[in-house]
Scaffold this motif. Structure first.
Motif, mmCIF file in Angstrom:
data_model
loop_
_atom_site.group_PDB
_atom_site.id
_atom_site.type_symbol
_atom_site.label_atom_id
_atom_site.label_comp_id
_atom_site.label_asym_id
_atom_site.label_seq_id
_atom_site.Cartn_x
_atom_site.Cartn_y
_atom_site.Cartn_z
ATOM 1 N N PRO A 83 13.513 -32.864 11.469
ATOM 2 C CA PRO A 83 12.810 -31.900 12.299
ATOM 3 C C PRO A 83 11.985 -30.934 11.450
ATOM 4 N N ASN A 84 12.496 -30.481 10.296
ATOM 5 C CA ASN A 84 11.745 -29.554 9.442
ATOM 6 C C ASN A 84 10.553 -30.244 8.799
ATOM 7 N N LYS A 85 10.705 -31.563 8.478
ATOM 8 C CA LYS A 85 9.592 -32.307 7.902
ATOM 9 C C LYS A 85 8.451 -32.430 8.909
ATOM 10 N N LYS A 86 8.812 -32.697 10.184
ATOM 11 C CA LYS A 86 7.780 -32.803 11.229
ATOM 12 C C LYS A 86 7.075 -31.463 11.438
ATOM 13 N N GLY A 111 6.712 -29.077 9.247
ATOM 14 C CA GLY A 111 5.854 -28.846 8.085
ATOM 15 C C GLY A 111 4.595 -29.690 8.152
ATOM 16 N N LEU A 112 4.738 -30.933 8.661
ATOM 17 C CA LEU A 112 3.592 -31.819 8.812
ATOM 18 C C LEU A 112 2.615 -31.244 9.841
ATOM 19 N N TYR A 113 3.156 -30.703 10.965
ATOM 20 C CA TYR A 113 2.314 -30.098 11.987
ATOM 21 C C TYR A 113 1.594 -28.864 11.450
ATOM 22 N N VAL A 114 2.285 -28.064 10.692
ATOM 23 C CA VAL A 114 1.694 -26.858 10.122
ATOM 24 C C VAL A 114 0.583 -27.241 9.143
ATOM 25 N N THR A 115 0.826 -28.252 8.324
ATOM 26 C CA THR A 115 -0.172 -28.708 7.366
ATOM 27 C C THR A 115 -1.396 -29.248 8.089
ATOM 28 N N ALA A 116 -1.185 -30.044 9.143
ATOM 29 C CA ALA A 116 -2.302 -30.607 9.916
ATOM 30 C C ALA A 116 -3.085 -29.491 10.603
ATOM 31 N N ALA A 117 -2.373 -28.522 11.193
ATOM 32 C CA ALA A 117 -3.044 -27.412 11.878
ATOM 33 C C ALA A 117 -3.828 -26.567 10.874
ATOM 34 N N ALA A 118 -3.236 -26.309 9.711
ATOM 35 C CA ALA A 118 -3.935 -25.524 8.687
ATOM 36 C C ALA A 118 -5.165 -26.272 8.197
ATOM 37 N N SER A 119 -5.056 -27.596 8.026
ATOM 38 C CA SER A 119 -6.217 -28.392 7.592
ATOM 39 C C SER A 119 -7.324 -28.338 8.635
ATOM 40 N N CYS A 120 -6.966 -28.514 9.908
ATOM 41 C CA CYS A 120 -7.958 -28.456 10.996
ATOM 42 C C CYS A 120 -8.598 -27.075 11.070
#
Length: 193
Positions: free
Chosen positions: A1-4, A6-15
Motif C-alpha cells: 500500500p505504501n509503494k502504491k 508513493g507511486l501515485y505521489v510521484t506520478a502526480a508530482a511529475s504531471c
C-alpha cells in the motif's frame, strides 16, 4: 500500500511539474511574441513618421507651401490606436498623435466654415476621435467652438425633428379634413342624382 501511494505521489508530482512547465513556457512564449509585436509596431510607426518628415522636407526643398500637405489620417489613427494598445514607447505614440492633432486642427478650421449636415456629421466623428485620443488639450482655440457647435447641432436636430412631426401632424389633419369634405360633397352629389 505504501509503494502504491508513493507511486501515485510521484506520478502526480511529475504531471504537476509538466503542467507548470508547460504553463510557464506558454506564458514566456506569449510574452515574447507580444514584445516582438510591440517592437515591430514601434518600427512601423517610426518609419511612417520618418517618411512623412521626408515628404514634408521635399516639399519645402522645392519651395512649395507645406500647409497643403496632408497625411493619411486613417493610417495615422490606426498606427496610434495599435501603438496605444500595445503600450509602445510614449514618445513615438505622442509624435503620431501630434501629427494627427495638426490634421484635426486643419479639419476643424475648415469644417467650421460650413453648416450643412455632412460637415456636422464629420465634426461629430472628429470630436469623438479627438476625445478618444485624449488630445483635447492640444486642439487650440477652435476646439471649444467645435464642441459648442456640436452640442448646438444636437439641439438643432431635435428641434428639426419635433418641427417635422408637428408639420406632419398638421398635414395629416388637413388631409383628413380634405378627404372628409370631398366625401361629403360626393355624397351630396350622389343623393341629388
Amino acid at each position: 500500500p505504501n509503494k502504491k501511494k508513493g507511486l501515485y505521489v510521484t506520478a502526480a508530482a511529475s504531471c504537476l511539474l509538466v503542467l507548470v512547465g508547460g504553463m510557464g513556457r506558454a506564458a514566456f512564449t506569449t510574452r515574447r511574441k507580444f514584445l516582438e509585436r510591440r517592437r515591430e509596431h514601434e518600427q512601423n510607426m517610426l518609419s511612417w513618421l520618418n517618411r512623412q518628415t521626408r515628404e514634408q522636407d521635399l516639399i519645402e526643398a522645392h519651395q512649395q507651401d507645406t500647409s497643403s500637405y496632408r497625411i493619411d489620417q486613417d493610417k495615422a489613427y490606426a498606427l496610434w490606436q495599435e501603438g496605444k494598445q500595445l503600450r509602445c514607447n510614449d514618445e513615438v505614440v505622442a509624435r503620431v498623435r501630434g501629427m494627427l492633432v495638426k490634421e484635426w486642427q486643419m479639419d476643424i478650421e475648415e469644417w467650421l466654415q460650413y453648416t450643412d449636415f455632412m460637415y456636422e456629421q464629420k465634426l461629430a466623428e472628429l470630436i469623438e476621435k479627438v476625445e478618444a485620443a485624449g488630445a483635447s488639450a492640444f486642439m487650440g482655440p477652435k476646439w471649444k467652438e467645435a464642441k459648442h457647435r456640436n452640442e448646438l447641432t444636437w439641439w438643432h436636430n431635435l428641434h428639426q425633428f419635433v418641427k417635422f412631426l408637428f408639420i406632419q401632424s398638421r398635414m395629416r389633419i388637413v388631409s383628413l379634413v380634405a378627404t372628409a369634405a370631398l366625401a361629403a360633397v360626393s355624397s351630396s352629389i350622389s343623393t341629388k342624382l
